[in-house]
Design an enzyme around this catalytic site. Sequence first.
Site, PDB file in Angstrom:
ATOM      1  N   TYR A  44       0.815  -1.211   0.000  1.00 46.59           N
ATOM      2  CA  TYR A  44       0.000   0.000   0.000  1.00 46.59           C
ATOM      3  C   TYR A  44       0.848   1.260   0.000  1.00 46.59           C
ATOM      4  CZ  TYR A  44      -4.494  -2.118  -0.252  1.00 46.59           C
ATOM      5  OH  TYR A  44      -5.581  -2.778  -0.728  1.00 46.59           O
ATOM      6  N   HIS A  73      -5.670  -2.736   6.532  1.00 50.04           N
ATOM      7  CA  HIS A  73      -5.038  -3.769   5.716  1.00 50.04           C
ATOM      8  C   HIS A  73      -4.080  -4.640   6.518  1.00 50.04           C
ATOM      9  CE1 HIS A  73      -6.948  -2.460   2.143  1.00 50.04           C
ATOM     10  NE2 HIS A  73      -6.524  -1.219   2.294  1.00 50.04           N
ATOM     11  N   HIS A 121       0.158 -17.387   9.063  1.00 47.87           N
ATOM     12  CA  HIS A 121       1.493 -16.782   9.127  1.00 47.87           C
ATOM     13  C   HIS A 121       2.466 -17.642   9.929  1.00 47.87           C
ATOM     14  CE1 HIS A 121      -1.408 -13.544   8.380  1.00 47.87           C
ATOM     15  NE2 HIS A 121      -0.439 -12.977   7.680  1.00 47.87           N
ATOM     16  N   GLU A 130      21.111 -32.886 -13.982  1.00 48.00           N
ATOM     17  CA  GLU A 130      20.613 -33.910 -13.056  1.00 48.00           C
ATOM     18  C   GLU A 130      21.609 -34.172 -11.948  1.00 48.00           C
ATOM     19  OE1 GLU A 130      19.255 -37.160 -15.539  1.00 48.00           O
ATOM     20  OE2 GLU A 130      17.320 -36.178 -15.741  1.00 48.00           O
TER      21      GLU A 130
END
Lengths: 763, 763
Positions: free
Chosen positions: A287, A440, A491, A690
């Site tokens: 933001y 937010h 979280h 690989e």
Amino acid sequence: MVGIWELEFNKMKNNTNKNVLVLLCCILGLIFYPNALGAQEHPNLILTKKGVENIRANLGKVPLFDNTLSTVKQQVDKEMAMGIDTPIPKDYSGGYTHARHKSNMVLMQKAGVLYQILDDEKYAIYVKEMLMQYEKLYKTLPLHPKTRSYARGKLFWQCLNDANWLVYVSQAYDCIYTFLSKAERQKLEKNLFRPFADHISVESPQFYQRVHNHSTWGNAAVGMIGLVMNDKELIDRALYGIKGVHLDKTAKDDDGGFLNKEGKAGFLANIEEPFSPDGYYNEGPYYQRYAMYPFLIFAEGLHNAKPDLKIFEYKEGVLLKSIHALLNLSDADGDFFPLNDGQKGMSYYNDALVTAVDISYYFGNQDPGLLSIAKKQNKVLLDDSGLAVALDIEKGKSVPFTKKSINLSDGPDGKQGGVAILRSKDIELVFKYASQGSSHGHYDKLSYSLYHQGDEVLQDYGLARFVNIEQKGGGNYLKENKSWAKQTIAHNTLVQNGKSHYGGNYDIGSKYHPELYMYNDSNSEVQIVSAKEGNAYPGTMMHRTMALIDQKDFEAPFLLDMLRIQSQTTNQYDLPFYFMGQVLKTNFEYEVPNTLEPLGTDNGYQHLWTEACGNATAENIELSWLENGKFYSLTSVSSNDELRFVRIGANDPDFNLRREAGFLLRRKNVANSLFVSVIEAHGSYSPVTESAVNSNSNIDHLKVVLDSTDYTAITIKTKQGTNHIFIMANTNASHTEGHIVQIGDNEYMWTGTYYYNEINSNK
Amino acid sequence: MVGIWELEFNKMKNNTNKNVLVLLCCILGLIFYPNALGAQEHPNLILTKKGVENIRANLGKVPLFDNTLSTVKQQVDKEMAMGIDTPIPKDYSGGYTHARHKSNMVLMQKAGVLYQILDDEKYAIYVKEMLMQYEKLYKTLPLHPKTRSYARGKLFWQCLNDANWLVYVSQAYDCIYTFLSKAERQKLEKNLFRPFADHISVESPQFYQRVHNHSTWGNAAVGMIGLVMNDKELIDRALYGIKGVHLDKTAKDDDGGFLNKEGKAGFLANIEEPFSPDGYYNEGPYYQRYAMYPFLIFAEGLHNAKPDLKIFEYKEGVLLKSIHALLNLSDADGDFFPLNDGQKGMSYYNDALVTAVDISYYFGNQDPGLLSIAKKQNKVLLDDSGLAVALDIEKGKSVPFTKKSINLSDGPDGKQGGVAILRSKDIELVFKYASQGSSHGHYDKLSYSLYHQGDEVLQDYGLARFVNIEQKGGGNYLKENKSWAKQTIAHNTLVQNGKSHYGGNYDIGSKYHPELYMYNDSNSEVQIVSAKEGNAYPGTMMHRTMALIDQKDFEAPFLLDMLRIQSQTTNQYDLPFYFMGQVLKTNFEYEVPNTLEPLGTDNGYQHLWTEACGNATAENIELSWLENGKFYSLTSVSSNDELRFVRIGANDPDFNLRREAGFLLRRKNVANSLFVSVIEAHGSYSPVTESAVNSNSNIDHLKVVLDSTDYTAITIKTKQGTNHIFIMANTNASHTEGHIVQIGDNEYMWTGTYYYNEINSNK
């Protein structure tokens, strides 16, 4: 004033057939808009007359500027060829009318700049014609037909987008101001700009009269058109808010955020409140990026039109500091850390950051590191600042922008927690001990995410939203943002008894914040941050210490995580690790169920499937995984923990969530407890050769050797046989005081908060 | 012969103190190794004397060659500084002894080349010392202690890796051949090379005497050391197999493949059998890449040492054709399509492809497109071919390698089905109608995968294996390879009654293959491939037609898929779409269950969770998804289908499977049926600009307007209102015959298998 009048009269002489009308308009204009005829030249907002002359003189000489100009010209020419469309507003974000008006605002701004720089009238005509269409349209418009917003716009479904429009269009208007006749200007100002500015401010105080990114856009919009119109009332309204309007301090917006808890408003309050003295923006980098454009573009306008305000020096230069903070809140690829409601992939390649970098360079101290970011952005602002950046890149002044460890305080006075980023070689730790972060914010006190070479090792989920993708809820926040993304279990932090921090209650969360215990990045081999939180679960104190340790036995710096919990009650503690990648190996047995069930019913648990269950039997819990050709290992000290592999995606009827993995330690019926973990990045795998290199953890044993009120000590023994001890002083964060601790047969003496050293491995 | 003897006698004169011993050795050598003293110069395998002179003359003049040389030199110098280690064999792939011996073989090969090119004896000494260590070690070795292989090696757990070793080490030996004394050579040949070659051939016929990539390595190993030793017996054994040895034709290897069903063996048979005349290798591109190195490096040796054999012209030049085929079996990024057991991410950046590209260029027709791939590879072979490539790149001859649509037949005679790749702009369709593909084949007749800009739109899962990652089953095939990856339901093709094709039975699958019905890429706007399969489910005939259509109304070419089924019984048909990405929108209702259950109990169904269930109610089923910033849509004609979202990962106790999505159409209790679908790629989404462009399907309606024995016709109506008809002749694949079909009021006349055109939309 006399000069202007003379000019107008001269024009009137040449337009004899319109004389009477124009004179009438001028008089009317003076009556209704007493400030409309201030003695200012145009452009004076983002471009200045002098700046334009300088730009014109440099055309063809500065490749980055020329290329940007050429790209913009191509875009605008292409759109001009397709004609102008200003449809009647109808859609949410992602729909046609929304996209068209959004596109129009940018086109006008660009065409205005092209007119100034290239001195080609076709661009001015284009802007004028489009503005006239808007003038016709706007005066007929009721509120936008979509009703979802707490503050509906007229062109768009929310005032926010209307404000975006005016921020861009003010610039366009400034660019063609002198191209327009006075009558044209008055028509536009009377029927379009002034009512437009009024709608998003006095008619929508719930949107405008706040400290919030929405209001920042609103303030900038009103202020910028005010600057162009030289309308003191609008400028004051922009800077200080709507005079005399006070909102209900308990009212909330669509996102559940307070409308105006503190009663503050206006552009200056929007600088004052959300930015900490370090330039951290309380809603987080995503933001901040969004708010950055109106902050800086209006500031640039104020700097040009109202230099006395010294806007770039306001609050000890916090606007420019905030750019530095924002750039540091990005990973190795320039992607912003998705703290709070942040959409992954947003980065310093966003146009707002072109603005930020160029303005920071030009109005700041010409940090040559910024030039390297401008080079990566590969475009500049088409103004004085962009020219300066492009010129200095051309002169070879660019140096790499080096991101270092940084601790950013949160809160207007820098005393409401913060965000620390520890960086060591290719590893970045983002530790969040910030305040709620406005509407937010997420309920994730003392959470963290970990990055390696710009890739997520342990992720922060970010938001649950597909911004501007119409198919996904009109591009708006999805219900899973609240039910999953904001919840604590989403979280990498502690969940007590299956409840989110502060009970997931925004009012309570907004009252508190963690406290920094200590931060120290002075020793590149042991960088450390530590913080405490005692209000997320009343009666429980969490103290988390995270250290990035660069030790020669390890291929890469590793993360040491010590989470110490003291509680007045016995509880269940869940500690998740949202590891990115595919499980390679565990040192514990687990069962995979025949059917998958949700882990719980609320607080985000309802969105997790239990993919496997096991119990820690050895002293250490070991898990390794593979992602993007790199190996990672978690080693954790066990305490009879229940272990679960989880998968995001339960109760997700619209497939709004990503089906990503998690690993959960669950500890039951304990009051005080200590979680100690180490996370390593090591080795590599290439599907082309690989070949698997260094695919195993380097840790032989992780052990807690002391855990008292005052000290916690752990040892880390490597597979090479070296043994290190880390001791943390839990109650004395001083960097200068001495400690003596006896552990087993050894006595440890040191100065400062922590001790880290090799110990004799046979002791 | 006389010349050699003279040389030896001259040497002996200069080494008077060793004369007797050397003479004795020479005589013994002649007795035991009658072919050992052929009149050939060295090097003569990959490098030639003349070639080396040419390379030396160009040093410092050809950047790509010089850079490769410099990189190789740095690698070898670094390893040489650390000393030589030849540990006693102990580990599986991924373990230390495995990795060390693998690394040693490459180091010796490189050091040998450096000795030749740089003429610096330290490299020859390094190779010699390492070889002498191996000589000491090898003669003491029993079979490798790990017992999992059907053919155990001595240095490695499987003969295959021993053969790899000898292919590389033969080259090293050739490079230092003349540096070694005769006695040293004889010691190495007697105690190391000859017994080594014997172990992997006469002592391991189950490994050597086959048509299989394993045997190709074995043949090349024996042949290459034979060429260096000039040992006709070994060379013949390499080219034609072990004389007089016949294996049980019903015996199988570890992977469940027949050991030697046809009784053929030797290098030439290994060219003859697995390659189709178009150069398609029956195991698919992943294994072709693996086998490519021994095929080409031995061929290069044969070309140099036995030019009369004209190996590059063998079977109409199939070896060089196969390189062209292999390069075309890669996506836009150069990653091979993971057909059969293929690990994703393997690409033309693999060293085997450096060999292939350089050899193809030099021994083929100098296709300048190959130079552009060599440039991307950024290295060349350090031999004549690599020098030629680097020189021509330096001369600016490189042009882009353009991959076009291609149809590659399968089978030794090109009559066992095939693989078609249709390419149109950024879209690639891989349609597999090939034969079983040996032991690495999957039960996926008429399956396909779809790519857009190098990204998977609808994926082929590939193998279930983490090659060389020890933590995952020693890096070997995982049990989920058989239980999931090989099963029909794991592929984008039809499953009848929940059973895999051919009952998932390798013996049956190896008997049959689909038949090409038609292929036509001559019209770039409508490219088409069509094939039939009648043995996968006895009594059921599947006829699948896939067309890539590039039509102006669409942003990108779309895929039209028509799968027509005729059966003598009523069945349940499942048609999965393994779409990559996140669901955006559907046009049908569905329920998400409270608990996830596996979709079935066997045939791969046990690995799928049902994430959601619904029913088609509209005439079309619509699903759109988002992946990597791009939008995709599936539109399918419904027939009361049951619809399911599935997720891979049930019954996967070791997290061996990727948790990716699928969408399933289920049609119950029908005999004859027709599935018609269109898949579109459209638009884009950027998380930086947050702008979503063209995020919706362009299809208004997809409709079956005719489905008779002879013709199937569908119409595709776009949102712009245009309407196109596609008519397929189901029983007449002629490109030249005419058709007349009446559909509704319209009569359609055309020549060829299909008709595609716009129709009047109001009809």
